[in-house]
Design a protein around this motif. Structure first.
Motif, PDB file in Angstrom:
ATOM      1  N   SER A   1      33.697   3.744 -20.763  1.00 32.36           N
ATOM      2  CA  SER A   1      35.050   3.419 -21.188  1.00 32.36           C
ATOM      3  C   SER A   1      35.329   1.918 -21.159  1.00 32.36           C
ATOM      4  O   SER A   1      36.281   1.451 -21.788  1.00 32.36           O
ATOM      5  N   GLU A   2      34.511   1.180 -20.451  1.00 30.75           N
ATOM      6  CA  GLU A   2      34.716  -0.259 -20.329  1.00 30.75           C
ATOM      7  C   GLU A   2      34.001  -1.037 -21.422  1.00 30.75           C
ATOM      8  O   GLU A   2      34.155  -2.256 -21.502  1.00 30.75           O
ATOM      9  N   LEU A   3      33.200  -0.376 -22.254  1.00 29.24           N
ATOM     10  CA  LEU A   3      32.384  -1.078 -23.238  1.00 29.24           C
ATOM     11  C   LEU A   3      33.240  -1.868 -24.224  1.00 29.24           C
ATOM     12  O   LEU A   3      32.950  -3.031 -24.513  1.00 29.24           O
ATOM     13  N   ALA A   4      34.301  -1.259 -24.734  1.00 31.09           N
ATOM     14  CA  ALA A   4      35.173  -1.943 -25.690  1.00 31.09           C
ATOM     15  C   ALA A   4      35.841  -3.148 -25.041  1.00 31.09           C
ATOM     16  O   ALA A   4      35.962  -4.217 -25.650  1.00 31.09           O
ATOM     17  N   LYS A   5      36.268  -2.979 -23.776  1.00 31.29           N
ATOM     18  CA  LYS A   5      36.904  -4.089 -23.054  1.00 31.29           C
ATOM     19  C   LYS A   5      35.911  -5.228 -22.830  1.00 31.29           C
ATOM     20  O   LYS A   5      36.247  -6.411 -22.986  1.00 31.29           O
ATOM     21  N   LEU A   6      34.659  -4.871 -22.463  1.00 31.83           N
ATOM     22  CA  LEU A   6      33.641  -5.882 -22.228  1.00 31.83           C
ATOM     23  C   LEU A   6      33.303  -6.623 -23.512  1.00 31.83           C
ATOM     24  O   LEU A   6      33.143  -7.848 -23.515  1.00 31.83           O
ATOM     25  N   THR A   7      33.208  -5.897 -24.612  1.00 38.38           N
ATOM     26  CA  THR A   7      32.906  -6.528 -25.900  1.00 38.38           C
ATOM     27  C   THR A   7      34.002  -7.507 -26.298  1.00 38.38           C
ATOM     28  O   THR A   7      33.726  -8.625 -26.754  1.00 38.38           O
ATOM     29  N   ALA A   8      35.252  -7.105 -26.102  1.00 37.44           N
ATOM     30  CA  ALA A   8      36.374  -7.988 -26.426  1.00 37.44           C
ATOM     31  C   ALA A   8      36.365  -9.232 -25.545  1.00 37.44           C
ATOM     32  O   ALA A   8      36.665 -10.343 -26.000  1.00 37.44           O
ATOM     33  N   LEU A   9      36.002  -9.048 -24.288  1.00 36.27           N
ATOM     34  CA  LEU A   9      35.951 -10.179 -23.368  1.00 36.27           C
ATOM     35  C   LEU A   9      34.868 -11.162 -23.786  1.00 36.27           C
ATOM     36  O   LEU A   9      35.097 -12.378 -23.820  1.00 36.27           O
ATOM     37  N   VAL A  10      33.685 -10.647 -24.114  1.00 38.15           N
ATOM     38  CA  VAL A  10      32.586 -11.523 -24.535  1.00 38.15           C
ATOM     39  C   VAL A  10      32.972 -12.290 -25.795  1.00 38.15           C
ATOM     40  O   VAL A  10      32.628 -13.471 -25.950  1.00 38.15           O
TER      41      VAL A  10
ATOM     42  N   ILE B   1      18.779 -16.065 -25.968  1.00 35.55           N
ATOM     43  CA  ILE B   1      18.908 -15.327 -24.710  1.00 35.55           C
ATOM     44  C   ILE B   1      17.812 -14.276 -24.612  1.00 35.55           C
ATOM     45  O   ILE B   1      17.230 -14.057 -23.544  1.00 35.55           O
ATOM     46  N   GLY B   2      17.493 -13.623 -25.735  1.00 31.60           N
ATOM     47  CA  GLY B   2      16.409 -12.642 -25.744  1.00 31.60           C
ATOM     48  C   GLY B   2      15.072 -13.269 -25.392  1.00 31.60           C
ATOM     49  O   GLY B   2      14.295 -12.701 -24.616  1.00 31.60           O
ATOM     50  N   ARG B   3      14.798 -14.441 -25.950  1.00 34.44           N
ATOM     51  CA  ARG B   3      13.537 -15.135 -25.624  1.00 34.44           C
ATOM     52  C   ARG B   3      13.483 -15.509 -24.151  1.00 34.44           C
ATOM     53  O   ARG B   3      12.430 -15.429 -23.507  1.00 34.44           O
ATOM     54  N   PHE B   4      14.635 -15.920 -23.621  1.00 36.61           N
ATOM     55  CA  PHE B   4      14.683 -16.295 -22.206  1.00 36.61           C
ATOM     56  C   PHE B   4      14.412 -15.087 -21.319  1.00 36.61           C
ATOM     57  O   PHE B   4      13.648 -15.167 -20.348  1.00 36.61           O
TER      58      PHE B   4
ATOM     59  N   GLN C   1      16.291  -3.555 -19.635  1.00 39.65           N
ATOM     60  CA  GLN C   1      17.733  -3.357 -19.507  1.00 39.65           C
ATOM     61  C   GLN C   1      18.489  -4.569 -20.047  1.00 39.65           C
ATOM     62  O   GLN C   1      19.511  -4.432 -20.724  1.00 39.65           O
ATOM     63  N   GLY C   2      17.976  -5.767 -19.719  1.00 35.66           N
ATOM     64  CA  GLY C   2      18.616  -6.983 -20.205  1.00 35.66           C
ATOM     65  C   GLY C   2      18.589  -7.083 -21.719  1.00 35.66           C
ATOM     66  O   GLY C   2      19.593  -7.456 -22.350  1.00 35.66           O
ATOM     67  N   MET C   3      17.461  -6.728 -22.323  1.00 36.16           N
ATOM     68  CA  MET C   3      17.361  -6.759 -23.786  1.00 36.16           C
ATOM     69  C   MET C   3      18.323  -5.754 -24.418  1.00 36.16           C
ATOM     70  O   MET C   3      18.923  -6.024 -25.460  1.00 36.16           O
ATOM     71  N   ALA C   4      18.493  -4.601 -23.779  1.00 37.58           N
ATOM     72  CA  ALA C   4      19.405  -3.588 -24.307  1.00 37.58           C
ATOM     73  C   ALA C   4      20.851  -4.091 -24.302  1.00 37.58           C
ATOM     74  O   ALA C   4      21.645  -3.749 -25.198  1.00 37.58           O
ATOM     75  N   GLN C   5      21.212  -4.914 -23.305  1.00 41.36           N
ATOM     76  CA  GLN C   5      22.583  -5.418 -23.205  1.00 41.36           C
ATOM     77  C   GLN C   5      22.900  -6.445 -24.289  1.00 41.36           C
ATOM     78  O   GLN C   5      24.074  -6.782 -24.502  1.00 41.36           O
ATOM     79  N   LEU C   6      21.877  -6.942 -24.981  1.00 41.06           N
ATOM     80  CA  LEU C   6      22.135  -7.906 -26.051  1.00 41.06           C
ATOM     81  C   LEU C   6      22.961  -7.291 -27.175  1.00 41.06           C
ATOM     82  O   LEU C   6      23.594  -8.008 -27.947  1.00 41.06           O
ATOM     83  N   ALA C   7      22.960  -5.965 -27.254  1.00 43.51           N
ATOM     84  CA  ALA C   7      23.763  -5.296 -28.274  1.00 43.51           C
ATOM     85  C   ALA C   7      25.246  -5.621 -28.115  1.00 43.51           C
ATOM     86  O   ALA C   7      25.991  -5.687 -29.106  1.00 43.51           O
ATOM     87  N   ILE C   8      25.678  -5.835 -26.880  1.00 39.01           N
ATOM     88  CA  ILE C   8      27.080  -6.194 -26.629  1.00 39.01           C
ATOM     89  C   ILE C   8      27.374  -7.566 -27.223  1.00 39.01           C
ATOM     90  O   ILE C   8      28.436  -7.783 -27.818  1.00 39.01           O
ATOM     91  N   LEU C   9      26.434  -8.498 -27.099  1.00 37.54           N
ATOM     92  CA  LEU C   9      26.628  -9.832 -27.664  1.00 37.54           C
ATOM     93  C   LEU C   9      26.718  -9.765 -29.183  1.00 37.54           C
ATOM     94  O   LEU C   9      27.542 -10.451 -29.802  1.00 37.54           O
ATOM     95  N   VAL C  10      25.844  -8.960 -29.778  1.00 34.91           N
ATOM     96  CA  VAL C  10      25.876  -8.804 -31.237  1.00 34.91           C
ATOM     97  C   VAL C  10      27.210  -8.227 -31.681  1.00 34.91           C
ATOM     98  O   VAL C  10      27.836  -8.708 -32.630  1.00 34.91           O
ATOM     99  N   ALA C  11      27.673  -7.180 -30.982  1.00 35.99           N
ATOM    100  CA  ALA C  11      28.944  -6.537 -31.331  1.00 35.99           C
ATOM    101  C   ALA C  11      30.122  -7.496 -31.162  1.00 35.99           C
ATOM    102  O   ALA C  11      31.134  -7.377 -31.868  1.00 35.99           O
ATOM    103  N   ALA C  12      29.992  -8.444 -30.225  1.00 36.39           N
ATOM    104  CA  ALA C  12      31.074  -9.394 -29.971  1.00 36.39           C
ATOM    105  C   ALA C  12      31.040 -10.584 -30.925  1.00 36.39           C
ATOM    106  O   ALA C  12      31.909 -11.458 -30.847  1.00 36.39           O
TER     107      ALA C  12
END
Length: 308
Positions: free
Chosen positions: A290-299, A252-255, A231-242
């Motif tokens: 619906s919060e994905l865009a907001k979270l990406t902008a925040l990151v 972070i992925g290695r960690f 699940q944590g590795m999947a969330q890295l997509a948000i960091l890439v998008a941001a």
């Protein structure tokens, strides 16, 4: 609460829990330092005992062989505790300190109810830990700077946090009143840095509470950890998008992949532009699509960097 976190809470309390009454500051520096001992023990069953009290200049106190008993079965022996940069006038008028430095060394777990032989054995077997907490508040800029909040030990490694928080006006806080919600509403994170060199701290103190919090963590711990890592590795997509730098995302992925026994220093740094109001974090619903865009902008605002 695990042992290390209760020890940390005790050290932080030494800086933030104030006397219950306003009173004149004693002229005797030893008495000023002794008056802080009941403050340290506000959350304990018995008043702490101390071997020696030594004033340090006009704004500090040093304590040797401090025993803080949380209960008959949990307590802490502190070989050396130094509290410095104290504004005694603020302490004696129920106001939060604007500057403080706390260092506790030679911290060992003890249980007053156990036989002396058992406590003697624990003293020999345990490797002591050290906790430091250092902060100051710039009233003109309204910025609280945590310069050093560290937990370290020979067999656990170290965790160090530094941060700057804007809008937390310490002059408006008192020891005996609940803070006005408006005070918290104006708080914003200006910077945060975390350095973690795990040498057993995570496995020894954080893993078990984490397993209790994960689905199936108590019955299938290995499966639960594996699922959490996926699940944590999947969330890295948000960091890439941001737009987080690729090398930081990879670190972070290695960690994450190294869990539950990471080794070597991990460093994470945030420098939000503009400073991030904590109310924005509280309003997020990470599970909602619906919060994905907001979270990406925040990151993206966080200016996040990491290394491992």
């Amino acid at each position: 609460m695990t042992r290390i976190w209760s020890a940390a809470a005790f050290v932080v309390a030494a800086g933030f829990v104030l006397p219950a009454h306003a009173a004149p500051v004693p002229a005797d520096p030893v008495q000023r330092c002794r008056d802080l001992i009941p403050m340290i023990g506000k959350a304990t069953e018995e008043a702490p005992t101390v071997g020696k009290v030594t004033p340090v200049g006009d704004s500090g106190c040093h304590y040797n062989d401090l025993l803080v008993a949380i209960s008959r079965y949990q307590g802490w022996m502190v070989g050396s505790l130094t509290i410095d940069r104290i504004d005694f006038k603020r302490f004696y008028t129920d106001r939060f300190p604007l500057t403080l430095s706390v260092r506790a060394e030679g911290i060992r777990f003890t249980a007053p109810a156990l036989p002396a032989a058992n406590n003697y054995q624990m003293k020999l077997v345990q490797k002591p830990i050290e906790i430091t907490f250092d902060f100051d508040y710039d009233a003109a800029a309204n910025v609280l700077t945590i310069r050093d909040a560290s937990f370290r030990g020979q067999q656990i490694g170290h965790l160090t946090v530094t941060a700057a928080v804007r809008g937390l006006n310490l002059d408006k806080l008192t020891a005996d009143q609940v803070p006005d919600p408006a005070v918290a509403a104006g708080v914003a994170l200006q910077s945060l840095t975390l350095e973690f060199d795990n040498q057993g701290m995570f496995e020894g103190y954080a893993l078990l509470p984490l397993l209790f919090a994960l689905p199936d963590g108590e019955t299938d711990p290995e499966g639960a950890v594996a699922a959490a890592k996926l699940q944590g590795m999947a969330q890295l997509a948000i960091l890439v998008a941001a737009g987080v730098p690729k090398e930081s995302v990879a670190a972070i992925g290695r960690f994450i992949q190294s869990m539950p026994q990471p080794r070597g220093p991990f460093r994470l740094s945030l420098a939000p532009q503009p400073p991030l109001p904590l109310t924005e974090l509280a309003e997020l619903e990470p599970g909602e699509v619906s919060e994905l865009a907001k979270l990406t902008a925040l990151v993206k605002r966080l200016n996040l960097t990491a290394s491992y």
